[in-house]
Design an enzyme around this catalytic site. Structure first.
Site, PDB file in Angstrom:
ATOM      1  N   HIS A 120      16.891 -10.476  -9.186  1.00 16.71           N
ATOM      2  CA  HIS A 120      16.307 -11.463 -10.166  1.00 16.71           C
ATOM      3  C   HIS A 120      17.377 -12.380 -10.973  1.00 16.71           C
ATOM      4  CE1 HIS A 120      12.128  -9.554 -10.285  1.00 16.71           C
ATOM      5  NE2 HIS A 120      11.987 -10.436  -9.379  1.00 16.71           N
ATOM      6  N   CYS A 128      23.178 -25.416 -11.963  1.00 15.19           N
ATOM      7  CA  CYS A 128      22.865 -26.610 -12.264  1.00 15.19           C
ATOM      8  C   CYS A 128      21.284 -26.713 -12.170  1.00 15.19           C
ATOM      9  CB  CYS A 128      23.704 -27.544 -11.539  1.00 15.19           C
ATOM     10  SG  CYS A 128      23.417 -29.348 -12.016  1.00 15.19           S
ATOM     11  N   CYS A 154      28.471 -31.968 -12.933  1.00 19.54           N
ATOM     12  CA  CYS A 154      27.548 -33.260 -13.038  1.00 19.54           C
ATOM     13  C   CYS A 154      27.239 -33.733 -14.518  1.00 19.54           C
ATOM     14  CB  CYS A 154      26.452 -33.252 -12.352  1.00 19.54           C
ATOM     15  SG  CYS A 154      25.211 -32.200 -12.734  1.00 19.54           S
ATOM     16  N   PRO A 217       8.715   7.677 -16.406  1.00 12.98           N
ATOM     17  CA  PRO A 217       7.908   8.574 -17.335  1.00 12.98           C
ATOM     18  C   PRO A 217       6.604   8.361 -17.229  1.00 12.98           C
ATOM     19  CG  PRO A 217       9.115   7.040 -18.539  1.00 12.98           C
ATOM     20  CD  PRO A 217       9.552   6.836 -17.190  1.00 12.98           C
TER      21      PRO A 217
HETATM   22  C1  BJW Z   1      11.352   3.918 -17.788  1.00 10.23           C
HETATM   23  C2  BJW Z   1      12.065   4.414 -18.904  1.00 10.23           C
HETATM   24  C3  BJW Z   1      12.804   5.490 -18.787  1.00 10.23           C
HETATM   25  C4  BJW Z   1      10.428   2.997 -19.807  1.00 10.23           C
HETATM   26  N1  BJW Z   1      13.347   5.557 -17.534  1.00 10.23           N
HETATM   27  N2  BJW Z   1      11.442   4.418 -16.654  1.00 10.23           N
HETATM   28  C5  BJW Z   1      -0.843 -13.496  -9.444  1.00 10.23           C
HETATM   29  C6  BJW Z   1      -0.629 -14.614 -10.326  1.00 10.23           C
HETATM   30  C7  BJW Z   1       0.516 -15.187 -10.411  1.00 10.23           C
HETATM   31  C8  BJW Z   1       1.697 -14.871  -9.669  1.00 10.23           C
HETATM   32  C9  BJW Z   1       1.457 -14.009  -8.810  1.00 10.23           C
HETATM   33  C10 BJW Z   1       0.316 -13.114  -8.571  1.00 10.23           C
HETATM   34  N3  BJW Z   1       0.596 -12.432  -7.573  1.00 10.23           N
HETATM   35  C11 BJW Z   1       1.943 -12.539  -7.058  1.00 10.23           C
HETATM   36  C12 BJW Z   1       2.405 -13.421  -8.156  1.00 10.23           C
HETATM   37  C13 BJW Z   1       3.957 -13.554  -7.734  1.00 10.23           C
HETATM   38  C14 BJW Z   1       4.742 -13.339  -9.176  1.00 10.23           C
HETATM   39  C15 BJW Z   1       4.246 -11.746  -9.270  1.00 10.23           C
HETATM   40  O1  BJW Z   1       4.586 -11.052  -8.689  1.00 10.23           O
HETATM   41  N4  BJW Z   1       3.658 -11.910 -10.467  1.00 10.23           N
HETATM   42  C16 BJW Z   1       2.968 -10.665 -11.045  1.00 10.23           C
HETATM   43  C17 BJW Z   1       3.257 -10.352 -12.334  1.00 10.23           C
HETATM   44  C18 BJW Z   1       1.343 -10.667 -10.740  1.00 10.23           C
HETATM   45  N5  BJW Z   1       6.194 -13.147  -8.415  1.00 10.23           N
HETATM   46  C19 BJW Z   1       6.844 -14.328  -8.581  1.00 10.23           C
HETATM   47  O2  BJW Z   1       6.603 -15.359  -8.785  1.00 10.23           O
HETATM   48  C20 BJW Z   1       8.277 -13.981  -7.974  1.00 10.23           C
HETATM   49  N6  BJW Z   1       8.596 -15.158  -6.765  1.00 10.23           N
HETATM   50  C21 BJW Z   1       7.634 -15.352  -6.176  1.00 10.23           C
HETATM   51  O3  BJW Z   1       6.646 -14.856  -5.549  1.00 10.23           O
HETATM   52  O4  BJW Z   1       7.969 -16.547  -5.107  1.00 10.23           O
HETATM   53  C22 BJW Z   1       7.204 -16.823  -4.261  1.00 10.23           C
HETATM   54  C23 BJW Z   1       7.964 -18.145  -3.586  1.00 10.23           C
HETATM   55  C24 BJW Z   1       8.092 -18.363  -2.306  1.00 10.23           C
HETATM   56  C25 BJW Z   1       8.881 -19.490  -1.690  1.00 10.23           C
HETATM   57  C26 BJW Z   1       9.052 -20.597  -2.500  1.00 10.23           C
HETATM   58  C27 BJW Z   1       8.706 -20.754  -3.938  1.00 10.23           C
HETATM   59  C28 BJW Z   1       7.937 -19.285  -4.250  1.00 10.23           C
HETATM   60  C29 BJW Z   1       9.422 -14.064  -8.745  1.00 10.23           C
HETATM   61  C30 BJW Z   1       9.241 -12.986 -10.043  1.00 10.23           C
HETATM   62  C31 BJW Z   1      10.299 -13.168 -11.247  1.00 10.23           C
HETATM   63  C32 BJW Z   1      10.192 -12.455 -12.183  1.00 10.23           C
HETATM   64  N7  BJW Z   1      11.147 -12.648 -13.107  1.00 10.23           N
HETATM   65  C33 BJW Z   1      11.188 -11.787 -14.423  1.00 10.23           C
HETATM   66  C34 BJW Z   1      12.161 -12.277 -15.348  1.00 10.23           C
HETATM   67  C35 BJW Z   1      13.614 -12.459 -14.827  1.00 10.23           C
HETATM   68  C36 BJW Z   1      14.539 -13.089 -15.597  1.00 10.23           C
HETATM   69  C37 BJW Z   1      14.689 -12.683 -17.092  1.00 10.23           C
HETATM   70  O5  BJW Z   1      15.048 -11.358 -17.262  1.00 10.23           O
HETATM   71  O6  BJW Z   1      14.488 -13.342 -18.004  1.00 10.23           O
HETATM   72  O7  BJW Z   1      12.065 -10.629 -14.003  1.00 10.23           O
HETATM   73  S1  BJW Z   1       9.789 -11.259 -15.069  1.00 10.23           S
HETATM   74  C38 BJW Z   1      10.295  -9.635 -15.325  1.00 10.23           C
HETATM   75  O8  BJW Z   1       9.568  -8.451 -14.432  1.00 10.23           O
HETATM   76  C39 BJW Z   1      11.632  -9.654 -14.888  1.00 10.23           C
HETATM   77  C40 BJW Z   1      11.585  -8.173 -14.199  1.00 10.23           C
HETATM   78  O9  BJW Z   1      12.635  -7.870 -13.464  1.00 10.23           O
HETATM   79  C41 BJW Z   1      10.414  -7.732 -13.647  1.00 10.23           C
HETATM   80  C42 BJW Z   1       9.985  -6.810 -13.405  1.00 10.23           C
HETATM   81  O10 BJW Z   1       9.779  -5.954 -14.695  1.00 10.23           O
HETATM   82  P1  BJW Z   1      10.253  -4.342 -14.697  1.00 10.23           P
HETATM   83  O11 BJW Z   1      11.544  -4.274 -14.410  1.00 10.23           O
HETATM   84  O12 BJW Z   1       9.207  -3.533 -13.557  1.00 10.23           O
HETATM   85  O13 BJW Z   1       9.869  -3.867 -16.212  1.00 10.23           O
HETATM   86  P2  BJW Z   1       8.393  -3.574 -16.988  1.00 10.23           P
HETATM   87  O14 BJW Z   1       8.644  -3.810 -18.163  1.00 10.23           O
HETATM   88  O15 BJW Z   1       7.390  -4.248 -16.063  1.00 10.23           O
HETATM   89  O16 BJW Z   1       8.339  -2.046 -16.340  1.00 10.23           O
HETATM   90  C43 BJW Z   1       9.370  -0.846 -17.337  1.00 10.23           C
HETATM   91  C44 BJW Z   1       8.934   0.367 -16.695  1.00 10.23           C
HETATM   92  O17 BJW Z   1       9.882   1.198 -16.934  1.00 10.23           O
HETATM   93  C45 BJW Z   1       7.627   0.849 -16.862  1.00 10.23           C
HETATM   94  O18 BJW Z   1       7.035   1.337 -15.886  1.00 10.23           O
HETATM   95  C46 BJW Z   1       8.223   2.156 -17.921  1.00 10.23           C
HETATM   96  O19 BJW Z   1       7.113   3.076 -17.889  1.00 10.23           O
HETATM   97  C47 BJW Z   1       9.379   2.397 -17.578  1.00 10.23           C
HETATM   98  N8  BJW Z   1      10.368   2.995 -18.384  1.00 10.23           N
HETATM   99  N9  BJW Z   1      11.406   3.691 -20.198  1.00 10.23           N
HETATM  100  C48 BJW Z   1      12.347   5.044 -16.482  1.00 10.23           C
HETATM  101  N10 BJW Z   1      13.683   5.810 -19.740  1.00 10.23           N
HETATM  102 ZN    ZN Z   2      25.626 -30.111 -11.639  1.00 10.13          ZN
END
Ligand code: BJW
Ligand code: ZN
Length: 246
Positions: A120, A128, A154, A217
């Site tokens: 990500h 840009c 740019c 967890p």
């Molecule tokens: C512990 C712990 C400890 C606690 N030890 N564990 C339906 C509706 C709308 C959209 C969609 C849909 N179905 C699918 C989509 C697409 C969408 C998606 O998946 N949405 C779902 C949410 C429904 N995906 C996208 O849009 C992606 N792109 C895409 O599909 O493109 C298609 C395309 C093709 C061609 C042209 C155009 C498009 C992109 C997804 C981008 C996600 N971005 C973010 C922000 C990144 C930038 C930023 O940080 O600002 O990424 S959102 C956020 O979620 C971030 C994370 O990387 C990502 C995942 O989160 P993560 O890491 O799993 O965190 P949490 O908080 O969810 O979980 C934490 C876990 O840790 C928990 O389980 C805890 O229990 C655990 N934990 N302490 C171990 N000590």
């Molecule tokens: Zn530029």
């Protein structure tokens, strides 16, 4: 180390030829970086559609940048934890090891892991908004001197080089990840496995024959799909796997 399943997993790690790990926000949580979902998660107090979509940036780049500037400042004050350090060691001693992270914080790199596949993107890189052709660039100044920052080529708006909802994953990163899914052992740690396509990597690795493990967890969407769902904090479990105690 007395737990038989941890010992079995440790043995599996030491015997595996190719190992791939996918991390999420939970791996950085013990460093003090908030996760996205869950009780203290960023999405509890901020709507993703206001801050983490290209439409949000197009509407109000200043607001989006203020949120990213706040996160950059906070991350800069945090340190890698034992989970990051353990994975850095794996990357140094295991010959065929790949680390894929969804995290944008750069803590894996700060712990000493090189070649991290940043699924990500990175909060420390900018690109840009007008796609003038310049490659993304690193800017880790905190605070940034100008908000929103500008493209040095740019003069247009710059944006964080992260992947927002509705945006595709960088195809070069995706290709490298695809190659790393041909592995014997695939571990997902600290992710809720709800965001795609990242959450689907596990299934591809499994379909290609990998033994799959989750370290978290809490139960997640992936728990029923992995061969072993280990309930525990990554910063405690990961350090046990390569260096088993007496
Ligand atoms: C512990 C712990 C400890 C606690 N030890 N564990 C339906 C509706 C709308 C959209 C969609 C849909 N179905 C699918 C989509 C697409 C969408 C998606 O998946 N949405 C779902 C949410 C429904 N995906 C996208 O849009 C992606 N792109 C895409 O599909 O493109 C298609 C395309 C093709 C061609 C042209 C155009 C498009 C992109 C997804 C981008 C996600 N971005 C973010 C922000 C990144 C930038 C930023 O940080 O600002 O990424 S959102 C956020 O979620 C971030 C994370 O990387 C990502 C995942 O989160 P993560 O890491 O799993 O965190 P949490 O908080 O969810 O979980 C934490 C876990 O840790 C928990 O389980 C805890 O229990 C655990 N934990 N302490 C171990 N000590
Ligand atoms: Zn530029």
């Amino acid at each position: 180390m007395h737990d038989p399943s941890i010992s079995a997993l440790s043995l599996r790690l030491q015997r595996a030829r190719r190992i791939t790990v996918l991390t999420g926000a939970g791996v950085s949580a013990p460093s003090g970086i908030p996760t996205f979902r869950g009780p203290q998660g960023l999405w509890r107090s901020h709507r993703p559609e206001d801050l983490a979509t290209p439409q949000a940036f197009g509407r109000d780049p200043q607001l989006v940048w203020e949120w990213y500037a706040w996160r950059r400042k906070h991350i800069a004050s945090c340190e890698p934890n034992a989970g990051h350090v353990a994975l850095a060691r794996w990357s140094q001693v295991l010959p065929c090891f790949t680390l894929i992270t969804q995290n944008v914080d750069g803590l894996h790199e700060r712990a000493g892991t090189s070649g991290v596949l940043r699924f990500h993107g990175s909060i420390w890189h900018l690109r840009c908004w007008d796609r003038c052709g310049i490659e993304p660039w690193r800017d880790d100044r905190v605070p940034l001197p100008e908000l929103p920052p500008r493209c040095p080529a740019c003069g247009g708006l710059a944006r964080p080089d992260v992947v927002w909802f509705g945006e595709p994953i960088d195809h070069r990163v995706l290709d490298q990840c695809q190659a790393a899914l041909d592995c014997d052992l695939f571990i997902v740690a600290g992710t809720s496995s709800v965001v795609y396509p990242a959450a689907g990597l596990l299934d591809v690795a499994a379909a290609r024959g990998a033994f799959t493990v989750e370290i978290n967890p809490e139960a997640t969407d992936a728990s029923s799909r992995v061969n072993l769902s280990w309930r525990g904090p990554a910063e405690q479990v990961l350090p046990l796997l390569l260096d088993p105690g007496p």
